[in-house]
Design a protein around this motif. Sequence first.
Motif: not given
Length: 351
Positions: A140-149, A193-205
């Motif tokens: 959900m945060l991934y989908l909202m990432s462009p709008l998060i402050n 997550i706001k600037y590079a969501p792909s890194l969030t996926i990698l870090a969580f994996y």
Amino acid sequence: MPIFQPAILTTLTITTLIFLSSTHLVLMWVALELSTLVVLPLIANKSHPRSIEASTKYFLTQATASALIIFSWTLNYITTGGGQITEVTNQTLTTITALALFIKIGLVPFHFWVPETIQGMTPTASIFLLTWQKLGPLIMLYLMSPLINFEVLSAVSILSATVAGWLGLNQTQIRKLVAFSSIAQMAWTLVIIKYAPSLTILAFYLYSITISTTLLTLEKLSTTSINNLLLSFQKAPITSLLLMVSLLSLSGLPPLAGFLPKWLTIDQLVAEGAIWVAFTMLMASLLSLFFYLRLWYNSASTLPPNTANTQRLWRKPVQQTNLTINSLAMAALTLILAATMMKAITKQETY
């Protein structure tokens, strides 16, 4: 309890598929509630006061976060008529939703339920709470990432990394140390997550693989405190070495897998101009590094004769490591040679 395990795994799988395939607010909220309820039997799996207390704290915290989410989404539907998570454009409602998801993940200042809940669970059940349970809010945060402050996101991440490292310094209970480690790792996962969501996926994996290895080896060693680790190498040397590898990977030391997401996160933050955020996160990670190294020292670097003030336990039969632990440990041994490819992918996304 084993009779309910297929139902629990099936429900968790269904909720994960809902998160991956839907962006509708109602469906995602229902999936959140299902994943919350299905974890409760894992926490309260025995009639022990600590387990009952952990399940109560977990339920009350998750219910509060769910109430905030449905409140913000109801206001969004009234004002805009949108029913998709990507249509929540109001900055205030987006911030409320993000804070509610931070409560579900267990970030500071909403972290108090995490160590108490993990303390009342078995290491195997803790794997579900620290990995699979966080997948839904993270999507959900991934989908909202462009709008998060980003100011709110960076403040929560810095506080989480700092407070988790600080609280872990004098902690002797291993399960609570793992909980504080999880809070710090999730801070590193979400700060970018706001600037590079792909890194969030990698870090969580990589975090999921490493924390699972750590918990499985701790369960194999049957240790609950740091003092019990002092004799673990004598009882099971191979398992202790695997624990050492996973702890060093969680600390972010090269050339292990945990170094890769931290390196790429710092590089991306500096590229985006958030130099002070990167510097503060690095300084906060030194606190976590201390208790990782303390666990590593006690598990694999103390051999008789030593000066440890602990009672010697009776020697138990050495337990052989199973295929699951070996596979996860090999994944935790990933070298930084893969960083070149991930760095190129990140640069392509940036440009």
